[in-house]
Design a protein around this motif. Structure first.
Motif, PDB file in Angstrom:
ATOM      1  N   ALA A  46       0.814  -1.220   0.000  1.00 36.54           N
ATOM      2  CA  ALA A  46       0.000   0.000   0.000  1.00 36.54           C
ATOM      3  C   ALA A  46       0.845   1.267   0.000  1.00 36.54           C
ATOM      4  O   ALA A  46       0.344   2.360  -0.255  1.00 36.54           O
ATOM      5  N   VAL A  47       2.127   1.145   0.287  1.00 33.62           N
ATOM      6  CA  VAL A  47       2.987   2.325   0.354  1.00 33.62           C
ATOM      7  C   VAL A  47       3.279   2.828  -1.060  1.00 33.62           C
ATOM      8  O   VAL A  47       3.825   2.122  -1.902  1.00 33.62           O
ATOM      9  N   ASP A  48       2.848   4.063  -1.331  1.00 33.83           N
ATOM     10  CA  ASP A  48       3.105   4.675  -2.627  1.00 33.83           C
ATOM     11  C   ASP A  48       3.596   6.099  -2.412  1.00 33.83           C
ATOM     12  O   ASP A  48       3.904   6.513  -1.283  1.00 33.83           O
ATOM     13  N   ARG A  92       2.025   8.942  -2.506  1.00 34.19           N
ATOM     14  CA  ARG A  92       1.183   9.749  -1.621  1.00 34.19           C
ATOM     15  C   ARG A  92       1.420   9.373  -0.157  1.00 34.19           C
ATOM     16  O   ARG A  92       1.383  10.221   0.735  1.00 34.19           O
ATOM     17  N   SER A  93       1.671   8.076   0.108  1.00 37.84           N
ATOM     18  CA  SER A  93       1.923   7.632   1.472  1.00 37.84           C
ATOM     19  C   SER A  93       3.139   8.330   2.065  1.00 37.84           C
ATOM     20  O   SER A  93       3.209   8.570   3.269  1.00 37.84           O
ATOM     21  N   PRO A 110       1.247  11.020   4.691  1.00 30.27           N
ATOM     22  CA  PRO A 110       1.001   9.744   5.374  1.00 30.27           C
ATOM     23  C   PRO A 110      -0.322   9.708   6.136  1.00 30.27           C
ATOM     24  O   PRO A 110      -0.983   8.669   6.173  1.00 30.27           O
ATOM     25  N   ALA A 137      -3.268   9.470   3.526  1.00 25.00           N
ATOM     26  CA  ALA A 137      -3.217   8.180   2.842  1.00 25.00           C
ATOM     27  C   ALA A 137      -3.627   7.048   3.781  1.00 25.00           C
ATOM     28  O   ALA A 137      -4.347   6.124   3.386  1.00 25.00           O
ATOM     29  N   ALA A 138      -3.194   7.129   5.038  1.00 30.83           N
ATOM     30  CA  ALA A 138      -3.551   6.082   6.004  1.00 30.83           C
ATOM     31  C   ALA A 138      -5.050   6.089   6.284  1.00 30.83           C
ATOM     32  O   ALA A 138      -5.688   5.031   6.342  1.00 30.83           O
ATOM     33  N   PHE A 166      -6.786   4.612   3.282  1.00 28.11           N
ATOM     34  CA  PHE A 166      -6.518   3.178   3.196  1.00 28.11           C
ATOM     35  C   PHE A 166      -7.396   2.403   4.175  1.00 28.11           C
ATOM     36  O   PHE A 166      -8.038   1.406   3.821  1.00 28.11           O
TER      37      PHE A 166
END
Length: 329
Positions: free
Chosen positions: A289-291, A293-294, A298, A301-302, A305
């Motif tokens: 899931a880390v991209d 935007r992450s 963060p 994005a979190a 997600f």
């Protein structure tokens, strides 16, 4: 690990193999995913052991006390497993303590005793998750009593309350540690309070001051409170150890007669579910899931997600409920 290998490992542990139990705990300690399959196979063999937590400030003589408990329990014909949380864990950075070495030496050659020092490194669920898994291994081995000794610093003291049926909180003469423990709320997890090294100066005063507190544990609504006993022991001289085992056993009987035990087991299973789910999510989803935007946002994005996961879970739950309703019709 293949299905056959998993089954064989589980069968060997359930048959009481110390070798296979030790290997499984090593895989748990190192965060090996294949350990989960073996633990799942062991589940039907768990739930019979009496779980005792021994905690308290460093220097209270916990390991010596555990050694004395082992002797007393073995004298009563009960088998014992011990998980000693290793000070080489990230919580303290130390090395294996000498008194724990002596604990192992004093029980060497006794097949009715299994002792393992455990560091929580590698277990993403933290101390409680790794210790819970190791406790299940010893439970599945058939040990009558499983004792967990904590380092005595940090969150581990509170984690033990989610694991053990009975928590023994150990102090030594000198009111400082006891006062600090009360300020930190640690006494709230105690089912039995012990003043160890009772032959030392100041022991009687410490005992009187602690006994005067009138500690009491409250359980689920509608259940009677547990009046926490305050005892004196000298682990080196084996003084007061029989009385300590009697007090622990009485607490175990008390919780078994009420809703306390059921509530405790529910809380432990809930904590274990969260730990297992955390591990699986970390392995299967979080790494992918880390991209970009992450890395730049963060928090946002979190949140997105987690919201997507929750939404997917709700839709799946609704789909299953609709399917079950259709089958009933």
């Amino acid at each position: 690990m293949s299905v056959d290998a998993t089954t064989d490992q589980a069968e060997q542990v359930a048959a009481g193999s110390a070798l296979h139990a030790g290997r499984l705990i090593t895989r748990i300690e190192n965060g090996r995913a294949d350990a989960r399959a073996v633990l799942r196979s062991l589940a039907p063999h768990c739930g019979k052991a009496q779980l005792i937590g021994v905690t308290g400030p460093p220097g209270a003589g916990k390991s010596t006390l555990v050694s004395a408990l082992i002797r007393e329990l073995r004298g009563r014909g009960r088998t014992v497993g011990v998980i000693a949380v290793d000070p080489s864990s990230p919580f303290s950075g130390g090395a294996l303590l000498g008194d724990r070495d002596r604990m192992v030496e004093s029980s060497s050659g006794d097949s009715g005793v299994f002792i393992r020092s455990l560091a929580s490194r590698g277990a993403s669920g933290g101390l409680a998750a790794a210790v819970n898994d190791a406790v299940d291994v010893l439970d599945a081995m058939g040990k009558d009593v499983v004792i967990v000794e904590t380092v005595g610093v940090g969150q581990g003291e509170f984690d033990i309350a989610e694991i053990a049926h009975t928590v023994v909180l150990v102090f030594v003469p000198g009111y400082g540690d006891a006062l600090q423990a009360m300020k930190a709320g640690i006494t709230e997890i105690a089912d039995v309070v012990v003043v160890n090294k009772s032959d030392s100066p100041g022991a009687e005063q410490t005992f009187k001051e602690l006994a005067a507190q009138g500690f009491e544990r409250t359980g689920p609504e509608g259940t009677p409170p547990w009046p926490v006993p305050v005892l004196r022991t000298s682990a080196l001289r084996h003084d007061g150890i029989a009385e300590l085992v009697d007090a622990v056993d009485e607490h175990h009987r008390f919780t078994g007669r009420t809703a306390w035990r059921t509530a405790h087991e529910h809380a432990r299973r809930r904590a274990r579910f969260i730990a297992f789910a955390n591990d699986r999510l970390r392995e299967e989803l979080l790494e992918t899931a880390v991209d970009e935007r992450s890395l730049t946002d963060p928090y946002g994005a979190a949140e997105e997600f987690v919201a997507e996961l929750v939404d997917a879970h709700r839709r799946l739950t609704a789909h299953r409920a609709a399917g079950a309703e259709t089958e009933q019709k």
